[in-house]
Design an enzyme around this catalytic site. Structure first.
Site, PDB file in Angstrom:
ATOM      1  CE  LYS A  18      -5.990 -13.633   9.137  1.00 31.69           C
ATOM      2  NZ  LYS A  18      -5.562 -13.230   7.797  1.00 31.69           N
ATOM      3  CE1 TYR A  51      -4.983 -11.776  12.130  1.00 35.67           C
ATOM      4  CE2 TYR A  51      -4.920 -13.673  13.595  1.00 35.67           C
ATOM      5  CZ  TYR A  51      -4.486 -13.028  12.452  1.00 35.67           C
ATOM      6  OH  TYR A  51      -3.566 -13.636  11.626  1.00 35.67           O
ATOM      7  NE  ARG A  78      -0.736  -0.506   4.906  1.00 30.80           N
ATOM      8  CZ  ARG A  78      -1.373  -0.477   6.046  1.00 30.80           C
ATOM      9  NH1 ARG A  78      -2.613  -0.017   6.089  1.00 30.80           N
ATOM     10  NH2 ARG A  78      -0.828  -0.923   7.149  1.00 30.80           N
ATOM     11  CG  ASN A  99       3.647 -12.608  15.885  1.00 32.02           C
ATOM     12  OD1 ASN A  99       4.778 -12.142  15.804  1.00 32.02           O
ATOM     13  ND2 ASN A  99       3.284 -13.696  15.221  1.00 32.02           N
TER      14      ASN A  99
HETATM   15  N1  LIG Z   1       2.537 -13.966  11.808  1.00 30.73           N
HETATM   16  C1  LIG Z   1       1.727 -14.963  12.147  1.00 30.73           C
HETATM   17  O1  LIG Z   1       1.959 -15.678  13.156  1.00 30.73           O
HETATM   18  C2  LIG Z   1       0.518 -15.272  11.311  1.00 30.73           C
HETATM   19  C3  LIG Z   1      -0.180 -16.444  11.628  1.00 30.73           C
HETATM   20  C4  LIG Z   1      -1.303 -16.761  10.865  1.00 30.73           C
HETATM   21  C5  LIG Z   1      -1.685 -15.921   9.841  1.00 30.73           C
HETATM   22  N2  LIG Z   1      -0.984 -14.797   9.557  1.00 30.73           N
HETATM   23  C6  LIG Z   1      -1.430 -13.975   8.446  1.00 30.73           C
HETATM   24  O2  LIG Z   1      -0.363 -13.806   7.528  1.00 30.73           O
HETATM   25  C7  LIG Z   1      -0.566 -12.624   6.760  1.00 30.73           C
HETATM   26  C8  LIG Z   1       0.722 -11.811   6.745  1.00 30.73           C
HETATM   27  O3  LIG Z   1       0.979 -11.375   8.074  1.00 30.73           O
HETATM   28  P1  LIG Z   1       2.446 -11.141   8.673  1.00 30.73           P
HETATM   29  O4  LIG Z   1       2.545 -11.953   9.895  1.00 30.73           O
HETATM   30  O5  LIG Z   1       3.466 -11.262   7.614  1.00 30.73           O
HETATM   31  O6  LIG Z   1       2.276  -9.629   9.138  1.00 30.73           O
HETATM   32  P2  LIG Z   1       3.075  -8.280   8.811  1.00 30.73           P
HETATM   33  O7  LIG Z   1       4.539  -8.534   8.826  1.00 30.73           O
HETATM   34  O8  LIG Z   1       2.496  -7.279   9.726  1.00 30.73           O
HETATM   35  O9  LIG Z   1       2.644  -7.962   7.303  1.00 30.73           O
HETATM   36  C9  LIG Z   1       1.345  -7.575   6.978  1.00 30.73           C
HETATM   37  C10 LIG Z   1       1.354  -7.014   5.580  1.00 30.73           C
HETATM   38  O10 LIG Z   1       0.009  -6.613   5.244  1.00 30.73           O
HETATM   39  C11 LIG Z   1       0.092  -5.299   4.711  1.00 30.73           C
HETATM   40  N3  LIG Z   1      -1.168  -4.562   4.842  1.00 30.73           N
HETATM   41  C12 LIG Z   1      -1.816  -4.181   5.961  1.00 30.73           C
HETATM   42  N4  LIG Z   1      -2.912  -3.467   5.638  1.00 30.73           N
HETATM   43  C13 LIG Z   1      -2.954  -3.398   4.283  1.00 30.73           C
HETATM   44  C14 LIG Z   1      -3.813  -2.784   3.351  1.00 30.73           C
HETATM   45  N5  LIG Z   1      -4.891  -2.071   3.729  1.00 30.73           N
HETATM   46  N6  LIG Z   1      -3.553  -2.935   2.019  1.00 30.73           N
HETATM   47  C15 LIG Z   1      -2.471  -3.640   1.612  1.00 30.73           C
HETATM   48  N7  LIG Z   1      -1.591  -4.199   2.449  1.00 30.73           N
HETATM   49  C16 LIG Z   1      -1.842  -4.092   3.771  1.00 30.73           C
HETATM   50  C17 LIG Z   1       1.216  -4.643   5.492  1.00 30.73           C
HETATM   51  O11 LIG Z   1       1.647  -3.454   4.874  1.00 30.73           O
HETATM   52  P3  LIG Z   1       2.284  -2.226   5.718  1.00 30.73           P
HETATM   53  O12 LIG Z   1       3.742  -2.568   5.922  1.00 30.73           O
HETATM   54  O13 LIG Z   1       2.085  -1.070   4.814  1.00 30.73           O
HETATM   55  O14 LIG Z   1       1.543  -2.127   7.000  1.00 30.73           O
HETATM   56  C18 LIG Z   1       2.222  -5.766   5.435  1.00 30.73           C
HETATM   57  O15 LIG Z   1       2.869  -5.786   4.193  1.00 30.73           O
HETATM   58  C19 LIG Z   1      -1.756 -11.906   7.409  1.00 30.73           C
HETATM   59  O16 LIG Z   1      -2.918 -12.170   6.690  1.00 30.73           O
HETATM   60  C20 LIG Z   1      -1.834 -12.558   8.787  1.00 30.73           C
HETATM   61  O17 LIG Z   1      -3.119 -12.493   9.339  1.00 30.73           O
HETATM   62  C21 LIG Z   1       0.116 -14.453  10.274  1.00 30.73           C
END
Ligand SMILES: NC(=O)c1ccc[n+]([C@@H]2O[C@H](COP(=O)([O-])OP(=O)(O)OC[C@H]3O[C@@H](n4cnc5c(N)ncnc54)[C@H](OP(=O)(O)O)[C@@H]3O)[C@@H](O)[C@H]2O)c1
Length: 253
Positions: free
Chosen positions: A170, A166, A35, A204
């Site tokens: 999901k 959250y 974004r 997290n």
């Molecule tokens: N980490 C875990 O343990 C875990 C476990 C299960 C599922 N997940 C899922 O995995 C996915 C990735 O998460 P992550 O852990 O890698 O988190 P992260 O490091 O916080 O990355 C999240 C990404 O989503 C982007 N984002 C947020 N709002 C947005 C918007 N309105 N439009 C476009 N992009 C947007 C962020 O961009 P910005 O940098 O601009 O904010 C960032 O690139 C998520 O769907 C999360 O729910 C994560």
């Protein structure tokens, strides 16, 4: 031979950036969506430095205009899309309290990205995906969206404090995955939900016990499924009562 073209939302960091890196290493052309232009360009540079054919695409999943522009750009540049990874996701800005203290504003914010954003991006990209011979849609979900796992007393997830925004976003995403898979079951398009497992990212505050390399594996697996692969499942890291099982498989909805 035609290259495979993948769009990954939220690809500027965390699991999304690593998913782009792993797909890029397999020779896939990666459209790294972010974004924020600066963060997106930095990701594009990092991916290219690793040898990937990577292109930044500006895409805020909550902004209809930006979703439309991204789809138009992909149409003009490539005329089709083979893989869509709906990876962008957020948690509430402040730690959500228990359901009895739910902040509806915070919930709406989470749903805008984790639920409505996925639908907006998927529907904008579907015409491009339909032009691919083997389209794959991956919705990055979570085991905390599994109602079965969250309510099974034997599951480690049952020990989590009750929260709404959250996990319920999901759960909605899981049903959305199942319903797209149902609508598209007579097409070559496969729609699945990925469970990365508890992965160390900003989401997290880097408390996860899995690396991003491991966290991206479920998305990459589902993005590259063969023609006889499944559609309409939640697949990824398995976590048992005895701790991380270090295995992968289908999770219960
Ligand atoms: N980490 C875990 O343990 C875990 C476990 C299960 C599922 N997940 C899922 O995995 C996915 C990735 O998460 P992550 O852990 O890698 O988190 P992260 O490091 O916080 O990355 C999240 C990404 O989503 C982007 N984002 C947020 N709002 C947005 C918007 N309105 N439009 C476009 N992009 C947007 C962020 O961009 P910005 O940098 O601009 O904010 C960032 O690139 C998520 O769907 C999360 O729910 C994560």
């Amino acid at each position: 031979m035609r290259t495979t073209i993948a769009l990954i939302t939220g690809a500027n960091k965390g699991i999304g950036l690593e998913t782009a890196r792993q797909l890029g290493a397999r020779g896939v052309t990666v459209l790294a969506a972010a974004r924020d232009e600066e963060r997106g360009r930095a990701a594009e540079r990092a991916l290219r430095a690793d040898g990937a054919d990577a292109w930044f695409v500006r895409l805020d999943v909550t902004d209809a205009g930006s979703v439309r522009q991204a789809a138009d750009w992909i149409d003009t540049e490539h005329g089709r899309l083979d893989i869509l990874v709906n990876n962008a996701g957020i948690v509430p800005r402040t730690r959500g309290g228990p359901p009895s203290q739910a902040d509806l504003g915070a919930m709406r914010e989470v749903y805008e990205v984790n639920v409505f954003g996925v639908i907006a991006v998927t529907n904008a990209m579907l015409p491009l995906l339909r032009r691919s011979p083997a389209p794959r849609i991956v919705n990055v979900s979570s085991e905390v969206g599994s109602i079965t796992s969250m309510t099974d007393p034997a599951s480690p997830l049952a020990r989590m404090p009750a929260g709404l925004a959250y996990p319920s976003s999901k759960s909605a995403l899981n049903m959305i995955t199942a319903m797209y898979a149902r609508e598209l079951r007579d097409t070559p398009i496969k729609v699945n939900a990925a469970n990365p497992g508890y992965t160390k990212t900003d989401l997290n505050r880097n408390s996860g016990f899995r690396s991003v390399t491991e966290g991206a594996e479920a998305s990459v697996h589902l993005a590259t499924l063969p023609a006889d692969g499944p559609s309409g499942i939640l697949w990824g890291h398995l976590w048992t009562a005895d701790g991380p099982a270090d295995g992968y498989g289908t999770l219960p909805w």
